[in-house]
Design a protein around this motif. Sequence first.
Motif, PDB file in Angstrom:
ATOM      1  N   TYR A 469      70.950  21.170 -10.311  1.00 42.38           N
ATOM      2  CA  TYR A 469      70.230  19.954 -11.201  1.00 42.38           C
ATOM      3  C   TYR A 469      70.135  20.426 -12.638  1.00 42.38           C
ATOM      4  CZ  TYR A 469      67.150  16.789 -13.231  1.00 42.38           C
ATOM      5  OH  TYR A 469      66.569  16.049 -14.247  1.00 42.38           O
ATOM      6  N   ASP A 470      70.169  21.644 -13.097  1.00 39.81           N
ATOM      7  CA  ASP A 470      69.699  21.653 -14.694  1.00 39.81           C
ATOM      8  C   ASP A 470      70.890  21.668 -15.422  1.00 39.81           C
ATOM      9  OD1 ASP A 470      67.085  22.394 -13.991  1.00 39.81           O
ATOM     10  OD2 ASP A 470      67.162  24.502 -13.699  1.00 39.81           O
ATOM     11  N   VAL A 626      63.848   8.869   4.269  1.00 40.85           N
ATOM     12  CA  VAL A 626      65.107   9.084   3.554  1.00 40.85           C
ATOM     13  C   VAL A 626      64.929  10.325   3.445  1.00 40.85           C
ATOM     14  CG1 VAL A 626      66.007   9.064   1.170  1.00 40.85           C
ATOM     15  CG2 VAL A 626      64.700   6.840   2.061  1.00 40.85           C
ATOM     16  N   GLU A 627      66.057  11.030   4.033  1.00 40.63           N
ATOM     17  CA  GLU A 627      66.351  12.629   3.878  1.00 40.63           C
ATOM     18  C   GLU A 627      66.956  12.997   2.802  1.00 40.63           C
ATOM     19  OE1 GLU A 627      65.597  14.395   6.571  1.00 40.63           O
ATOM     20  OE2 GLU A 627      65.226  12.786   7.669  1.00 40.63           O
ATOM     21  N   GLU A 628      66.606  14.286   2.242  1.00 40.11           N
ATOM     22  CA  GLU A 628      67.178  14.786   1.094  1.00 40.11           C
ATOM     23  C   GLU A 628      66.864  13.863  -0.154  1.00 40.11           C
ATOM     24  OE1 GLU A 628      70.711  17.398   0.641  1.00 40.11           O
ATOM     25  OE2 GLU A 628      71.326  16.290   2.315  1.00 40.11           O
ATOM     26  N   PHE A 629      65.637  13.448  -0.377  1.00 34.50           N
ATOM     27  CA  PHE A 629      65.036  12.485  -1.251  1.00 34.50           C
ATOM     28  C   PHE A 629      65.518  12.649  -2.719  1.00 34.50           C
ATOM     29  CE2 PHE A 629      62.039  10.387  -3.966  1.00 34.50           C
ATOM     30  CZ  PHE A 629      61.980   9.201  -3.934  1.00 34.50           C
ATOM     31  N   ALA A 630      65.329  13.984  -2.985  1.00 33.30           N
ATOM     32  CA  ALA A 630      65.606  14.405  -4.505  1.00 33.30           C
ATOM     33  C   ALA A 630      66.947  14.270  -4.835  1.00 33.30           C
ATOM     34  CB  ALA A 630      65.161  15.927  -4.867  1.00 33.30           C
ATOM     35  N   ASN A 631      67.803  14.689  -3.827  1.00 32.08           N
ATOM     36  CA  ASN A 631      69.301  14.719  -3.978  1.00 32.08           C
ATOM     37  C   ASN A 631      69.554  13.331  -4.231  1.00 32.08           C
ATOM     38  OD1 ASN A 631      69.611  17.490  -4.277  1.00 32.08           O
ATOM     39  ND2 ASN A 631      70.589  17.699  -1.878  1.00 32.08           N
ATOM     40  N   MET A 632      69.251  12.514  -3.390  1.00 29.88           N
ATOM     41  CA  MET A 632      69.590  10.963  -2.927  1.00 29.88           C
ATOM     42  C   MET A 632      69.325  10.279  -4.541  1.00 29.88           C
ATOM     43  SD  MET A 632      70.507   9.422  -0.172  1.00 29.88           S
ATOM     44  CE  MET A 632      70.132   8.941   1.282  1.00 29.88           C
ATOM     45  N   SER A 650      58.284   7.443   1.537  1.00 26.27           N
ATOM     46  CA  SER A 650      58.841   8.458   0.739  1.00 26.27           C
ATOM     47  C   SER A 650      58.040   8.854  -0.561  1.00 26.27           C
ATOM     48  CB  SER A 650      60.389   7.944   0.048  1.00 26.27           C
ATOM     49  OG  SER A 650      61.246   8.022   1.256  1.00 26.27           O
ATOM     50  N   VAL A 651      57.042   8.393  -0.677  1.00 31.25           N
ATOM     51  CA  VAL A 651      56.040   8.674  -1.862  1.00 31.25           C
ATOM     52  C   VAL A 651      55.697   9.904  -1.963  1.00 31.25           C
ATOM     53  CG1 VAL A 651      53.597   8.059  -2.690  1.00 31.25           C
ATOM     54  CG2 VAL A 651      55.101   6.192  -1.873  1.00 31.25           C
ATOM     55  N   VAL A 652      55.646  10.617  -0.584  1.00 31.42           N
ATOM     56  CA  VAL A 652      55.042  12.165  -0.712  1.00 31.42           C
ATOM     57  C   VAL A 652      56.325  12.865  -1.112  1.00 31.42           C
ATOM     58  CG1 VAL A 652      53.336  11.924   1.422  1.00 31.42           C
ATOM     59  CG2 VAL A 652      55.836  12.160   1.795  1.00 31.42           C
ATOM     60  N   ASP A 653      57.448  12.495  -1.006  1.00 29.45           N
ATOM     61  CA  ASP A 653      58.531  13.268  -1.558  1.00 29.45           C
ATOM     62  C   ASP A 653      58.744  13.307  -3.201  1.00 29.45           C
ATOM     63  OD1 ASP A 653      59.273  14.057   1.026  1.00 29.45           O
ATOM     64  OD2 ASP A 653      60.416  12.226   1.327  1.00 29.45           O
ATOM     65  N   LEU A 654      58.115  12.213  -3.651  1.00 30.28           N
ATOM     66  CA  LEU A 654      58.103  12.278  -5.084  1.00 30.28           C
ATOM     67  C   LEU A 654      57.932  13.847  -5.832  1.00 30.28           C
ATOM     68  CD1 LEU A 654      56.530   9.161  -6.100  1.00 30.28           C
ATOM     69  CD2 LEU A 654      59.012   9.678  -6.248  1.00 30.28           C
ATOM     70  N   GLN A 655      57.062  14.460  -5.239  1.00 32.43           N
ATOM     71  CA  GLN A 655      56.755  15.866  -5.843  1.00 32.43           C
ATOM     72  C   GLN A 655      57.824  16.794  -5.667  1.00 32.43           C
ATOM     73  OE1 GLN A 655      53.665  16.356  -3.159  1.00 32.43           O
ATOM     74  NE2 GLN A 655      54.614  17.563  -1.767  1.00 32.43           N
ATOM     75  N   THR A 656      59.077  16.455  -4.884  1.00 31.06           N
ATOM     76  CA  THR A 656      60.153  17.392  -4.900  1.00 31.06           C
ATOM     77  C   THR A 656      61.158  17.046  -5.936  1.00 31.06           C
ATOM     78  OG1 THR A 656      61.385  15.730  -3.207  1.00 31.06           O
ATOM     79  CG2 THR A 656      60.018  17.498  -2.171  1.00 31.06           C
ATOM     80  N   PRO A 658      62.581  16.616  -9.862  1.00 31.29           N
ATOM     81  CA  PRO A 658      62.160  17.354 -10.925  1.00 31.29           C
ATOM     82  C   PRO A 658      61.824  16.095 -12.141  1.00 31.29           C
ATOM     83  CG  PRO A 658      64.221  17.943 -10.154  1.00 31.29           C
ATOM     84  CD  PRO A 658      63.707  17.027  -9.302  1.00 31.29           C
ATOM     85  N   PRO A 659      60.578  16.413 -12.897  1.00 29.71           N
ATOM     86  CA  PRO A 659      60.197  15.297 -13.793  1.00 29.71           C
ATOM     87  C   PRO A 659      61.478  14.779 -14.583  1.00 29.71           C
ATOM     88  CG  PRO A 659      58.858  17.125 -13.988  1.00 29.71           C
ATOM     89  CD  PRO A 659      59.716  17.711 -13.199  1.00 29.71           C
TER      90      PRO A 659
END
Length: 684
Positions: A469-470, A626-632, A650-656, A658-659
């Motif tokens: 990601y970086d 939604v699977e793999e939320f951050a990647n999506m 998916s609200v709980v997945d927001l913490q995964t 990156p800001p």
Amino acid sequence: MELLSEENSIDLDKKLNSYFAGRVVRKDLTKLIKEGANVPVYVLEYLLGMYAATDDEESISEGVERVKKILADNFVRPDEAEKIKSRIREQGQYTIIDKVNVTLNAKIDTYEAEFSNLGLKGVPISANYVKEFDKLLAGGIWCILKMDYFYDEEVKNMNPFSISSLKPIQMPNMDLNEVFEGRKNFTKQEWIDILIRSTGMESTQLEDRVKWHLLLRLVPLVENNFNACELGPRGTGKSHVYKEISPNSILVSGGQSTVANLFYNMSTKKIGLVGMWDVVAFDEVAGIRFKDKDGIQIMKDYMASGSFARGKEEKNASASMIFVGNINQSLDSLIKTSHLFAPFPEEMANDSAFFDRMHYYIPGWEIPKMRPEFFTDKYGFIVDYLAEFFREMRKRSFADSIDKYFKLGNNLNQRDVIAVRKTVSGLVKLIFPHGEYTKEDIEEILAFALEGRRRVKEQLKKIGGMEFYDINFSYIDKESMQEEYVSVPEQGGGKLIPEGLGRPGHVYTVGHGNSGMIGVYKLENQVVSGTGKFEKSGIASHRGAKESLDTAFRYFTANCKSISGSISTKTKDYLMHISDLQGIGLTDALAIAELIGLCSGALEKPVQESMVVLGNMTVGGTISKVEEFANMLQVCVDAGAKKVLIPASSVVDLQTVPPELLIKVQPIFYSDPIDSVFKALGVS
């Protein structure tokens, strides 16, 4: 950088002849003879350096005639091999120019030479030559040889041909101080122009960025274990540098290779090409194949550490690895639908670990196709002198040259830092070999180094997802503490999801394709007069996609009155076409997006601009996670989304997430299918 004027060019020629007398040659002479003789540039310029290294026109023309005569008399053309053999026999001794490869015949404990053009094999050669010039054993080198002929009818199986003297066509010695002292008399711009002219190109005809790309092609020759690739259109001279400019690099044409040939031969206990050459360049990357199953793994190991394990021991080597190839489709479509490493063979193309070892990606599409005006008729270094200068510089390092003025941003991991430092070191060796440079000089080099590594990282992100990601590469000025970010030009435009409102019935979604990769899909719905039919196209025989779309239509017919009383399902036909925008195979998570598309088309109201819909549902309206939320979310942002419609679960997945990613997009949450329609269409 300003372009050189004609007057400045003449001055530069004079300066070059003054400070590097006998080390330079007029490059049009090379071209003139090269077109009539199929010999490498360094062979030609070695001869021109001996007979035409001057700026006196009369001496030059005499020297050129002499070189032509030597080539006419002594250079072995394959079709004239028999004539030359006859000449050696008739005269008893004769001088030839040919490429010589040596092998050890262990049965009779003798080294034997094989001649590339003359076609002779098994010619005995003194062990002294082999010890002195070990490249004779690895691929061979061009030499000027005196050949003798003596036939003794009493000795059986004796080869009548023998070598009485051999001289490799290379500079006999190299004084680096001569380069360092000479360099002090030229500006940065002049020196860059000299380097580019030395490779045969005319710098006054080239844009700024192109000059830097041409310099980056030379970095592998001065930097140990530098891995780079250059993909671009045909005819831009990608492999020219590695084939013609240096006798220390070898071009491996596309096709099968073996671990024994490249790295280490277990049966003969001999190290392969990486131990014998400074640069191993692979031409036509699409054709790279390894006979050995572990070939790519060993290559990855070598590219990461400069060493590889074969048998019981670990071997080290310093050869740089370069991959050049053609991009056959347009750059835009490649960026939109795939990644810039796509031309590599399949076993490499989806291996993020292999590409992570690339230190630099030269954008070949920015280099113009070679035209006559791009070739220089001015002075440049004899390429052999240049090659020896490059080779000597491999023993030095300028990797720490950035530390005095800058530090690297926190998005660079250890591999990124190594890549950037190697590129900086290589460019400093080329442009400032004497070690005298300013802060501005280093900043310019650093920005280029970061860009080339970021181009690699951008593609890794597409192949490997959140692991890479970086990519927001930056450097920080130690004095002002100001942080500068470096971008990649081609990432700017050409987003899959255009800005502005789309047409009613059009909706974008992101989901897992049947290949397992995450892809972007466009659903286009059209509503026409009819009897309530639902027709689908673009799904071929994809069962999961078909079922998901049917689920959406069934839910739509059962619940449309809850959305709007004006929707009719009995007097209209609904036509739907799906496009797999990245060509990775269809997803079966289409129900929510299609429900929104059907409602958007029926109400003639477009979906909110630059919006992507995530999520799926059952026919009863239950929303799935939604699977793999951050990647999506990463794929949504890369595709150009400004807003993303997301299931409330998916609200709980927001913490995964990156800001830095979260601030690029506006998340909008929906609780049930009907809520998703209202929010997608911007209806409160």
